[in-house]
Design an enzyme around this catalytic site. Structure first.
Site, PDB file in Angstrom:
ATOM      1  N   ASP A  19       1.396  -1.249   0.668  1.00 44.64           N
ATOM      2  CA  ASP A  19      -0.093   0.039  -0.048  1.00 44.64           C
ATOM      3  C   ASP A  19       0.881   1.295   0.147  1.00 44.64           C
ATOM      4  O   ASP A  19       2.113   1.287   0.532  1.00 44.64           O
ATOM      5  CB  ASP A  19      -1.090   0.460   1.206  1.00 44.64           C
ATOM      6  CG  ASP A  19      -2.351   0.723   1.159  1.00 44.64           C
ATOM      7  OD1 ASP A  19      -2.371   1.240   0.339  1.00 44.64           O
ATOM      8  OD2 ASP A  19      -2.958   1.084   2.241  1.00 44.64           O
ATOM      9  N   HIS A  36       2.801   3.267  -9.060  1.00 43.98           N
ATOM     10  CA  HIS A  36       2.738   2.099  -9.492  1.00 43.98           C
ATOM     11  C   HIS A  36       3.544   1.741  -9.934  1.00 43.98           C
ATOM     12  O   HIS A  36       4.954   0.254  -9.818  1.00 43.98           O
ATOM     13  CB  HIS A  36       1.575   1.652  -9.831  1.00 43.98           C
ATOM     14  CG  HIS A  36       0.160   2.204  -9.077  1.00 43.98           C
ATOM     15  ND1 HIS A  36      -0.012   2.122  -7.839  1.00 43.98           N
ATOM     16  CD2 HIS A  36      -1.215   2.725  -9.633  1.00 43.98           C
ATOM     17  CE1 HIS A  36      -1.268   2.189  -7.142  1.00 43.98           C
ATOM     18  NE2 HIS A  36      -1.930   2.413  -8.577  1.00 43.98           N
ATOM     19  N   LEU A 130      11.526 -20.197  -4.564  1.00 46.74           N
ATOM     20  CA  LEU A 130      10.138 -19.263  -3.996  1.00 46.74           C
ATOM     21  C   LEU A 130       8.785 -19.672  -4.700  1.00 46.74           C
ATOM     22  O   LEU A 130       8.945 -19.672  -6.226  1.00 46.74           O
ATOM     23  CB  LEU A 130      10.660 -18.217  -4.170  1.00 46.74           C
ATOM     24  CG  LEU A 130       9.941 -17.185  -4.238  1.00 46.74           C
ATOM     25  CD1 LEU A 130       8.979 -16.442  -2.410  1.00 46.74           C
ATOM     26  CD2 LEU A 130      10.152 -15.613  -3.913  1.00 46.74           C
TER      27      LEU A 130
HETATM   28  C1  FPP Z   1      -2.358   0.394  -3.154  1.00 51.90           C
HETATM   29  O1  FPP Z   1      -1.179   1.652  -3.167  1.00 51.90           O
HETATM   30  C2  FPP Z   1      -1.040  -0.355  -4.629  1.00 51.90           C
HETATM   31  C3  FPP Z   1      -1.979  -0.873  -5.726  1.00 51.90           C
HETATM   32  C4  FPP Z   1      -3.102  -1.346  -5.758  1.00 51.90           C
HETATM   33  C5  FPP Z   1      -1.475  -1.378  -6.578  1.00 51.90           C
HETATM   34  C6  FPP Z   1      -0.177  -2.040  -6.086  1.00 51.90           C
HETATM   35  C7  FPP Z   1       0.483  -2.855  -7.837  1.00 51.90           C
HETATM   36  C8  FPP Z   1       2.056  -2.530  -8.365  1.00 51.90           C
HETATM   37  C9  FPP Z   1       2.718  -3.121  -6.695  1.00 51.90           C
HETATM   38  C10 FPP Z   1       2.717  -2.639  -9.151  1.00 51.90           C
HETATM   39  C11 FPP Z   1       2.093  -4.105  -9.858  1.00 51.90           C
HETATM   40  C12 FPP Z   1       1.852  -5.140  -9.387  1.00 51.90           C
HETATM   41  C13 FPP Z   1       3.688  -6.831 -10.252  1.00 51.90           C
HETATM   42  C14 FPP Z   1       3.423  -7.755  -8.895  1.00 51.90           C
HETATM   43  C15 FPP Z   1       3.869  -6.228 -10.738  1.00 51.90           C
HETATM   44  P1  FPP Z   1      -2.492   2.536  -3.177  1.00 51.90           P
HETATM   45  O2  FPP Z   1      -2.271   3.197  -4.498  1.00 51.90           O
HETATM   46  O3  FPP Z   1      -3.773   2.403  -2.675  1.00 51.90           O
HETATM   47  O4  FPP Z   1      -1.734   3.631  -2.706  1.00 51.90           O
HETATM   48  P2  FPP Z   1      -2.716   4.752  -1.400  1.00 51.90           P
HETATM   49  O5  FPP Z   1      -2.922   4.006  -0.871  1.00 51.90           O
HETATM   50  O6  FPP Z   1      -0.982   5.715  -1.400  1.00 51.90           O
HETATM   51  O7  FPP Z   1      -3.578   5.610  -2.578  1.00 51.90           O
END
Ligand code: FPP
Length: 245
Positions: A19, A36, A130
């Site tokens: 997150d 992201h 893994l």
């Molecule tokens: C949450 O941060 C994150 C996500 C909803 C997406 C997670 C994706 C990645 C880390 C990249 C791609 C993953 C792979 C496995 C290739 P948020 O957007 O909710 O952050 P915020 O709470 O600060 O808005």
């Protein structure tokens, strides 16, 4: 001893709620999607760190069932990142003996992503290193309801009797059927919630919350989380003396 870790107490299964990508970008006056993209670098770093220290299963919450409700452009970008990851990283992961799996309603993913995912899963299915378990279009309640539905169908068909249903059998109808429950759940960015992640499986999981935003969470931060875990006593409902018998 790896970086101050006790090799005998490495968690077999680590699950992560990644997150804070949006907030990382906002703090830099960048569009959310840049968070992201930076977060994907953390995925690479943490997968490698988990592999190095001997974690057996790493489950990453990459896209929740609820995430479909985000703005269309953000959803498309996340799907693009996932495709990119699957295209660019799978060969290297395969060489490193990583086995890729996915949990969630993956049939809802765009066809191109699903095809890449299927290919990655097939290619790496015999690997013994893994297990990288990607939670995609995943929701814990939906997973539990699905298990109940499958069990009800098996009962109606006569393959199963209601009196045979217990905790262990129920677990076999979850996406994580042949995986151990998570020993450690990490959530970055300071939020202290489980957000519909692995609800059934986290009954005795140790939780680790850190204010660090996901794009800033790399090997050093992962090792810190493992050290914190290793300092805890897991009692599974028993008393301390019984655990140390
Ligand atoms: C949450 O941060 C994150 C996500 C909803 C997406 C997670 C994706 C990645 C880390 C990249 C791609 C993953 C792979 C496995 C290739 P948020 O957007 O909710 O952050 P915020 O709470 O600060 O808005």
């Amino acid at each position: 001893m790896i970086q101050g870790l006790d090799p005998k107490k490495i968690p077999a299964h680590v699950a992560i709620i990644m997150d804070g990508n949006g907030r990382w970008a906002k703090a830099r006056h960048l569009p959310r999607i840049m968070g992201h993209r930076e977060g994907m670098k953390s995925v690479r770093a943490v997968v490698e760190a988990a592999r190095k220290v001997g974690v057996k299963v790493l489950t990453l919450y990459a896209f929740s069932k609820e995430n479909w409700q985000r703005p269309k452009e953000e959803v498309s970008f996340l799907m693009k990142l996932l495709s990119e990851y699957l295209q660019k990283e799978v060969d290297e992961l395969h060489e490193k003996d990583v086995q890729i799996r996915a949990i969630g309603e993956i049939e809802l993913l765009p066809r191109q992503v699903l095809e890449l995912l299927d290919k990655a899963i097939k290619k790496t299915k015999n690997n013994q290193g893994l297990i990288l378990n990607l939670a995609l279009s995943y929701g814990g309640r939906a997973e539990i309801a699905r298990a109940a539905r499958l069990i009800a169908e098996a009962c109606l068909k006569g393959d199963l009797k209601p009196q045979e249903i217990d905790e262990e059998l129920f677990g076999r109808f979850l996406y994580t059927a042949d995986l151990p429950d998570p020993d450690l759940l990490i959530r970055t960015s300071g939020e202290k919630r489980i957000s519909n992640f692995l609800l059934y499986q986290c009954a005795y999981t140790e939780f680790y919350f850190t204010p660090t935003l996901w794009p800033d969470f790399r090997e050093k931060e992962f090792i810190e989380a493992l050290k914190d875990y290793q300092a805890r006593e897991r009692r599974f409902g028993k008393i301390s003396e019984q655990v140390h018998e």
